[in-house]
Design an enzyme around this catalytic site. Structure first.
Site, short mmCIF file in Angstrom:
data_model
loop_
_atom_site.label_atom_id
_atom_site.label_comp_id
_atom_site.label_asym_id
_atom_site.label_seq_id
_atom_site.Cartn_x
_atom_site.Cartn_y
_atom_site.Cartn_z
N CYS A 169 -7.44 -5.05 0.67
CA CYS A 169 -6.08 -5.48 1.04
C CYS A 169 -5.87 -6.98 0.90
O CYS A 169 -4.77 -7.48 1.17
CB CYS A 169 -5.77 -5.02 2.46
SG CYS A 169 -5.98 -3.23 2.66
N HIS A 309 -1.12 -10.96 8.46
CA HIS A 309 -1.61 -9.71 7.89
C HIS A 309 -1.07 -8.55 8.73
O HIS A 309 -0.63 -7.54 8.17
CB HIS A 309 -3.13 -9.72 7.86
CG HIS A 309 -3.73 -8.54 7.17
ND1 HIS A 309 -3.48 -8.23 5.86
CD2 HIS A 309 -4.59 -7.57 7.63
CE1 HIS A 309 -4.14 -7.13 5.52
NE2 HIS A 309 -4.82 -6.71 6.57
N GLU A 320 -6.49 -11.40 14.55
CA GLU A 320 -5.71 -12.40 13.80
C GLU A 320 -5.00 -13.36 14.76
O GLU A 320 -4.91 -14.57 14.49
CB GLU A 320 -4.70 -11.72 12.89
CG GLU A 320 -4.00 -12.69 11.95
CD GLU A 320 -3.08 -12.01 10.95
OE1 GLU A 320 -2.57 -12.71 10.05
OE2 GLU A 320 -2.85 -10.79 11.07
N LYS A 341 4.96 -6.05 7.35
CA LYS A 341 4.45 -4.68 7.26
C LYS A 341 5.15 -3.76 8.25
O LYS A 341 5.11 -2.53 8.10
CB LYS A 341 2.94 -4.66 7.51
CG LYS A 341 2.10 -5.25 6.40
CD LYS A 341 0.62 -5.09 6.70
CE LYS A 341 -0.26 -5.68 5.60
NZ LYS A 341 -0.24 -7.16 5.60
N HIS A 346 1.91 -0.84 4.97
CA HIS A 346 0.79 -1.62 4.41
C HIS A 346 0.60 -1.21 2.96
O HIS A 346 0.18 -0.09 2.66
CB HIS A 346 -0.47 -1.35 5.23
CG HIS A 346 -1.60 -2.27 4.89
ND1 HIS A 346 -1.55 -3.22 3.89
CD2 HIS A 346 -2.85 -2.38 5.44
CE1 HIS A 346 -2.68 -3.86 3.82
NE2 HIS A 346 -3.50 -3.37 4.75
N PHE A 405 -10.77 -4.65 3.85
CA PHE A 405 -12.04 -3.99 4.12
C PHE A 405 -13.14 -4.70 3.34
O PHE A 405 -12.97 -5.09 2.19
CB PHE A 405 -11.99 -2.53 3.68
CG PHE A 405 -11.31 -1.59 4.65
CD1 PHE A 405 -10.70 -2.06 5.80
CD2 PHE A 405 -11.28 -0.23 4.40
CE1 PHE A 405 -10.08 -1.18 6.69
CE2 PHE A 405 -10.67 0.65 5.28
CZ PHE A 405 -10.07 0.19 6.43
#
Length: 419
Positions: A169, A309, A320, A341, A346, A405
């Site tokens: 991502c 994010h 975050e 998002k 996402h 990831f």
């Protein structure tokens, strides 16, 4: 600039998102606080834990690409080619009018986190039902993520650096960062960059359900993506693509291009913690932001807006938030943050590129997109996330985060262009 080298500017943008199929439509969707989530229409979800996603609505590839070509492209590659064409057109580039020398200096650095998952699934089914001799000769070219920059370059004759970065991502941001560095160092004069993803498939949804990453709010999908809300239960799968046309400032000025913003800094790091879970203290995310600020020669208080994010996962949003507090201190409470998002879902490998466009639009319009669907406060998420309503604010500097990831962390910083 602290980082030296040539100045790099954004002269073209393109997007396909669940809330808009062009840059203008995307901006309108964000300003309206529109949710792109709805029940999945692509396949039967009776046996699936999650039955909704953020699909592209009203998109017909044959409105954009020759039918014969589109049949040879996986959906992610179709999206990539469409947004690249949007960005190139927005930049005022007609590739048929470029000299061969100019084409030699234009690169394409464009990625996908997963690539051709739809064609892979379909071809496995063909193999199981009909045997190996029925596999498509286009199977492998349709599958591999690097085929997107290949097709974009073929379409326009761009012979500069051509490849893709794959970092889950964080993919979109990594490709933007590489294009930035290529131009800054003089290895290219311009580049099309970004990311694309189309993973709303049986294997995509089923796989993320198996890892318990997706929201299961099937009774109200439009409210399921709720970053920073205490009742968040996972992310909502989205699809689409985003592209930027970057070029050196000298190149843009020489041809009288409209400049949307300047790219001034990038940061990259690893969590070195876990293959899927973020570092709970946000150490890697903090390092990426600190590196980007140092690269740009900016202080934390120079930042007006940060597109987080913010995936709407219980662990990620807190990590975050801690990282931002570590970088910005008390000023973290004064700047505006948001997670787009909450509206788009996402987009995985396309997320960084689409959110880069959102950040640039915030700079251009001096308006901060909202984080929608907030209802219940989370004491661990106590910053100004621009909940539910657009906020007018002068945005001279915008930051965009994207994490993936594997512990990949990326930050890109954009700034209002001044001569």
């Amino acid at each position: 600039m602290q980082n030296g080298g040539r100045r790099v500017v954004v002269t073209g943008m393109g997007v396909l998102t669940p809330i808009g199929l062009s840059v203008d439509e995307f901006w309108t969707g964000m300003m309206e606080g529109r949710s792109g989530a709805a029940p999945i229409s692509y396949f039967n979800t009776d046996d699936f834990v999650t039955k909704f996603a953020c699909e592209l609505k009203g998109f017909d590839v044959n409105d954009h690409i020759d039918r014969k070509l589109s049949r040879r492209l996986d959906i992610f590659c179709q999206y990539a080619l469409v947004v690249a064409n949007q960005a190139i057109s927005d930049a005022g580039i007609d590739s048929s009018q470029l000299s061969e020398e100019e084409k030699d200096r234009i690169g394409v650095i464009f990625g996908s986190g997963i690539g051709g998952i739809k064609v892979f699934t379909d071809q496995v089914q063909t193999y199981l039902e009909q045997g190996v001799r029925r596999l498509s000769p286009f199977f492998i070219p349709m599958l591999i993520p690097d085929i997107a920059p290949g097709y974009i370059s073929i379409e326009h004759g761009f012979r500069g650096p051509n490849y893709c970065v794959v970092s889950a991502c964080a993919t979109g941001n990594n490709n933007i960062g590489d294009a930035f560095m290529m131009i800054q160092r003089g290895l290219a004069d311009a580049a099309v960059c970004g990311g694309s993803e189309s993973s709303i498939t049986e294997m995509g949804i089923g796989g993320f359900n198996a890892s318990r990453a997706l929201s299961t709010r099937n009774d109200a999908p439009e409210t399921a993506s709720r970053p920073f809300d205490a009742t968040r239960d996972g992310f909502v799968m989205g699809e689409g693509a985003g592209a930027l046309y970057l070029e050196s400032l000298d190149s843009a000025k020489a041809r009288g291009a409209t400049i949307h913003a300047e790219v001034v800094g990038i940061g990259m790091s690893a969590d070195a913690h876990h293959v899927t879970a973020p570092d709970p203290e946000g150490r890697g995310a903090r390092l990426a932001m600190e590196t980007a600020l140092r690269d740009a020669g900016l202080e934390p208080r120079d930042v007006d807006y940060l597109n987080m994010h913010g995936t709407s996962t219980p662990l990620g949003d807190v990590a975050e938030t801690k990282a931002i507090k570590g970088v910005f201190g008390e000023y973290a409470y004064e700047m505006n943050l948001s997670s787009t998002k909450s509206m788009t879902g996402h987009l995985l490998g396309a997320a960084g590129a689409v959110e880069a466009v959102a950040t640039i639009l915030a700079i251009k319009h001096d308006r901060v997109p909202p984080t929608i669907n907030f209802e219940t406060p989370d004491p661990d998420c106590d910053l100004n996330y621009t909940f539910n309503e657009v906020q007018n604010r002068t945005v001279n500097v915008g930051v965009s985060n994207a994490f993936g990831f594997g512990g990949h962390n990326t930050t890109v910083i954009f700034k209002k262009y001044t001569d």
